[in-house]
Design a protein around this motif. Structure first.
Motif, PDB file in Angstrom:
ATOM      1  N   GLU A 157       0.829  -1.208   0.000  1.00 30.29           N
ATOM      2  CA  GLU A 157       0.000   0.000   0.000  1.00 30.29           C
ATOM      3  C   GLU A 157       0.860   1.253   0.000  1.00 30.29           C
ATOM      4  OE1 GLU A 157      -4.019  -1.401   2.341  1.00 30.29           O
ATOM      5  OE2 GLU A 157      -2.193  -1.073   3.512  1.00 30.29           O
ATOM      6  N   LEU A 158       1.929   1.234   0.785  1.00 29.48           N
ATOM      7  CA  LEU A 158       2.832   2.391   0.803  1.00 29.48           C
ATOM      8  C   LEU A 158       3.473   2.607  -0.562  1.00 29.48           C
ATOM      9  CD1 LEU A 158       4.746   2.266   4.206  1.00 29.48           C
ATOM     10  CD2 LEU A 158       3.189   4.029   3.395  1.00 29.48           C
ATOM     11  N   GLU A 159       3.920   1.534  -1.182  1.00 27.54           N
ATOM     12  CA  GLU A 159       4.537   1.662  -2.503  1.00 27.54           C
ATOM     13  C   GLU A 159       3.533   2.189  -3.530  1.00 27.54           C
ATOM     14  OE1 GLU A 159       7.155  -0.908  -5.693  1.00 27.54           O
ATOM     15  OE2 GLU A 159       6.281  -1.938  -3.977  1.00 27.54           O
ATOM     16  N   ALA A 160       2.322   1.663  -3.497  1.00 25.55           N
ATOM     17  CA  ALA A 160       1.287   2.133  -4.423  1.00 25.55           C
ATOM     18  C   ALA A 160       0.964   3.604  -4.180  1.00 25.55           C
ATOM     19  CB  ALA A 160       0.033   1.277  -4.288  1.00 25.55           C
ATOM     20  N   ALA A 161       0.897   3.992  -2.911  1.00 26.56           N
ATOM     21  CA  ALA A 161       0.596   5.385  -2.573  1.00 26.56           C
ATOM     22  C   ALA A 161       1.713   6.315  -3.037  1.00 26.56           C
ATOM     23  CB  ALA A 161       0.372   5.534  -1.077  1.00 26.56           C
ATOM     24  N   ILE A 162       2.956   5.924  -2.827  1.00 30.07           N
ATOM     25  CA  ILE A 162       4.085   6.743  -3.283  1.00 30.07           C
ATOM     26  C   ILE A 162       4.028   6.906  -4.802  1.00 30.07           C
ATOM     27  CG2 ILE A 162       6.603   6.782  -3.570  1.00 30.07           C
ATOM     28  CD1 ILE A 162       6.729   5.455  -0.736  1.00 30.07           C
ATOM     29  N   VAL A 189       5.031  16.605  -1.365  1.00 32.15           N
ATOM     30  CA  VAL A 189       4.887  16.484   0.088  1.00 32.15           C
ATOM     31  C   VAL A 189       4.394  15.094   0.492  1.00 32.15           C
ATOM     32  CG1 VAL A 189       3.617  17.376   2.087  1.00 32.15           C
ATOM     33  CG2 VAL A 189       4.496  18.953   0.365  1.00 32.15           C
ATOM     34  N   GLU A 190       3.381  14.587  -0.205  1.00 30.12           N
ATOM     35  CA  GLU A 190       2.796  13.300   0.157  1.00 30.12           C
ATOM     36  C   GLU A 190       3.783  12.144  -0.050  1.00 30.12           C
ATOM     37  OE1 GLU A 190      -0.524  16.064  -1.031  1.00 30.12           O
ATOM     38  OE2 GLU A 190       1.370  15.483  -1.947  1.00 30.12           O
ATOM     39  N   ALA A 191       4.425  12.102  -1.216  1.00 25.32           N
ATOM     40  CA  ALA A 191       5.397  11.032  -1.486  1.00 25.32           C
ATOM     41  C   ALA A 191       6.573  11.111  -0.526  1.00 25.32           C
ATOM     42  CB  ALA A 191       5.876  11.104  -2.929  1.00 25.32           C
ATOM     43  N   SER A 192       7.004  12.319  -0.243  1.00 21.28           N
ATOM     44  CA  SER A 192       8.107  12.513   0.688  1.00 21.28           C
ATOM     45  C   SER A 192       7.739  12.017   2.086  1.00 21.28           C
ATOM     46  CB  SER A 192       8.487  13.986   0.738  1.00 21.28           C
ATOM     47  OG  SER A 192       9.553  14.192   1.620  1.00 21.28           O
ATOM     48  N   ALA A 193       6.523  12.286   2.522  1.00 22.32           N
ATOM     49  CA  ALA A 193       6.079  11.851   3.851  1.00 22.32           C
ATOM     50  C   ALA A 193       6.034  10.328   3.958  1.00 22.32           C
ATOM     51  CB  ALA A 193       4.705  12.434   4.159  1.00 22.32           C
ATOM     52  N   VAL A 247      14.183  -1.828   5.275  1.00 23.57           N
ATOM     53  CA  VAL A 247      15.354  -2.141   6.090  1.00 23.57           C
ATOM     54  C   VAL A 247      15.015  -3.188   7.158  1.00 23.57           C
ATOM     55  CG1 VAL A 247      16.957  -1.165   7.801  1.00 23.57           C
ATOM     56  CG2 VAL A 247      16.490   0.058   5.681  1.00 23.57           C
ATOM     57  N   GLN A 248      13.821  -3.098   7.723  1.00 23.22           N
ATOM     58  CA  GLN A 248      13.410  -4.020   8.786  1.00 23.22           C
ATOM     59  C   GLN A 248      12.749  -5.292   8.251  1.00 23.22           C
ATOM     60  OE1 GLN A 248      10.868  -1.558  11.221  1.00 23.22           O
ATOM     61  NE2 GLN A 248      12.601  -0.698  12.329  1.00 23.22           N
ATOM     62  N   SER A 249      12.641  -5.411   6.944  1.00 18.50           N
ATOM     63  CA  SER A 249      11.961  -6.546   6.303  1.00 18.50           C
ATOM     64  C   SER A 249      10.543  -6.722   6.839  1.00 18.50           C
ATOM     65  CB  SER A 249      12.761  -7.833   6.495  1.00 18.50           C
ATOM     66  OG  SER A 249      14.023  -7.735   5.891  1.00 18.50           O
ATOM     67  N   SER A 250       9.843  -5.604   7.033  1.00 19.20           N
ATOM     68  CA  SER A 250       8.468  -5.621   7.536  1.00 19.20           C
ATOM     69  C   SER A 250       7.494  -5.659   6.380  1.00 19.20           C
ATOM     70  CB  SER A 250       8.181  -4.366   8.360  1.00 19.20           C
ATOM     71  OG  SER A 250       9.030  -4.300   9.468  1.00 19.20           O
ATOM     72  N   GLN A 251       6.378  -6.304   6.572  1.00 21.54           N
ATOM     73  CA  GLN A 251       5.321  -6.342   5.568  1.00 21.54           C
ATOM     74  C   GLN A 251       4.184  -5.384   5.897  1.00 21.54           C
ATOM     75  OE1 GLN A 251       5.272  -7.973   2.514  1.00 21.54           O
ATOM     76  NE2 GLN A 251       7.411  -8.073   3.097  1.00 21.54           N
ATOM     77  N   ARG A 252       4.093  -4.988   7.167  1.00 24.10           N
ATOM     78  CA  ARG A 252       3.062  -4.024   7.553  1.00 24.10           C
ATOM     79  C   ARG A 252       3.540  -3.213   8.749  1.00 24.10           C
ATOM     80  NH1 ARG A 252      -1.762  -7.315  10.527  1.00 24.10           N
ATOM     81  NH2 ARG A 252      -0.505  -8.059  12.269  1.00 24.10           N
ATOM     82  N   MET A 253       2.880  -2.063   8.931  1.00 25.89           N
ATOM     83  CA  MET A 253       3.249  -1.131   9.987  1.00 25.89           C
ATOM     84  C   MET A 253       1.968  -0.552  10.580  1.00 25.89           C
ATOM     85  SD  MET A 253       5.483   2.367   9.495  1.00 25.89           S
ATOM     86  CE  MET A 253       7.067   1.548   9.458  1.00 25.89           C
ATOM     87  N   PRO A 254       1.914  -0.429  11.900  1.00 29.67           N
ATOM     88  CA  PRO A 254       0.725   0.191  12.505  1.00 29.67           C
ATOM     89  C   PRO A 254       0.590   1.645  12.049  1.00 29.67           C
ATOM     90  CG  PRO A 254       2.072  -0.884  14.178  1.00 29.67           C
ATOM     91  CD  PRO A 254       2.865  -0.874  12.907  1.00 29.67           C
ATOM     92  N   ASP A 277       3.893   9.450  11.243  1.00 30.15           N
ATOM     93  CA  ASP A 277       3.678  10.835  11.647  1.00 30.15           C
ATOM     94  C   ASP A 277       2.421  11.361  10.943  1.00 30.15           C
ATOM     95  OD1 ASP A 277       4.357  11.816   9.064  1.00 30.15           O
ATOM     96  OD2 ASP A 277       6.433  12.160   9.641  1.00 30.15           O
ATOM     97  N   GLU A 278       1.990  12.526  11.358  1.00 30.76           N
ATOM     98  CA  GLU A 278       0.721  13.087  10.883  1.00 30.76           C
ATOM     99  C   GLU A 278       0.669  13.230   9.360  1.00 30.76           C
ATOM    100  OE1 GLU A 278      -1.763  17.212  11.381  1.00 30.76           O
ATOM    101  OE2 GLU A 278      -0.635  16.486  13.106  1.00 30.76           O
ATOM    102  N   SER A 279       1.760  13.697   8.756  1.00 34.37           N
ATOM    103  CA  SER A 279       1.742  13.913   7.302  1.00 34.37           C
ATOM    104  C   SER A 279       1.715  12.589   6.534  1.00 34.37           C
ATOM    105  CB  SER A 279       2.923  14.773   6.861  1.00 34.37           C
ATOM    106  OG  SER A 279       4.147  14.179   7.215  1.00 34.37           O
ATOM    107  N   ALA A 280       2.426  11.581   7.011  1.00 35.62           N
ATOM    108  CA  ALA A 280       2.403  10.268   6.355  1.00 35.62           C
ATOM    109  C   ALA A 280       1.033   9.616   6.511  1.00 35.62           C
ATOM    110  CB  ALA A 280       3.492   9.365   6.926  1.00 35.62           C
ATOM    111  N   ARG A 281       0.465   9.706   7.697  1.00 35.67           N
ATOM    112  CA  ARG A 281      -0.865   9.134   7.940  1.00 35.67           C
ATOM    113  C   ARG A 281      -1.908   9.807   7.048  1.00 35.67           C
ATOM    114  NH1 ARG A 281      -0.385   8.511  13.037  1.00 35.67           N
ATOM    115  NH2 ARG A 281      -0.937  10.631  13.595  1.00 35.67           N
ATOM    116  N   ALA A 282      -1.834  11.116   6.923  1.00 36.49           N
ATOM    117  CA  ALA A 282      -2.784  11.846   6.076  1.00 36.49           C
ATOM    118  C   ALA A 282      -2.614  11.445   4.612  1.00 36.49           C
ATOM    119  CB  ALA A 282      -2.589  13.347   6.239  1.00 36.49           C
TER     120      ALA A 282
END
Length: 74
Positions: free
Chosen positions: A8-13, A31-35, A45-52, A57-62
């Motif tokens: 989802e993050l990759e698609a959003a970026i 601004v949005e892609a940067s956030a 880096v953490q080899s995570s598949q999801r993040m809470p 931060d507020e700008s990334a969440r928005a």
């Protein structure tokens, strides 16, 4: 939604980059892609598949929430 996936993050970026391409000699992201870039890189880096969502931060969440709302309406 309590979590955001790396996909989802990759698609959003990519969505935000298509809406507002990088600018200037330094190819500055909108601004949005940067956030979203920092949590995306952290997940790689953490080899995570999801993040809470609540750790973003507020700008990334928005940015991710706006992306999800836009893509759900299409």
């Amino acid at each position: 939604m309590l979590y955001v996936t790396i996909q989802e993050l990759e698609a959003a970026i990519n969505y935000w980059r298509n809406q507002s391409p990088a600018e200037g000699d330094e190819l500055r992201l909108c601004v949005e892609a940067s956030a979203l870039a920092k949590p995306y890189a952290l997940m790689i880096v953490q080899s995570s598949q999801r993040m809470p969502l609540d750790v973003l931060d507020e700008s990334a969440r928005a940015a991710i929430q706006k992306f999800i709302k836009i893509t759900q309406n299409t």
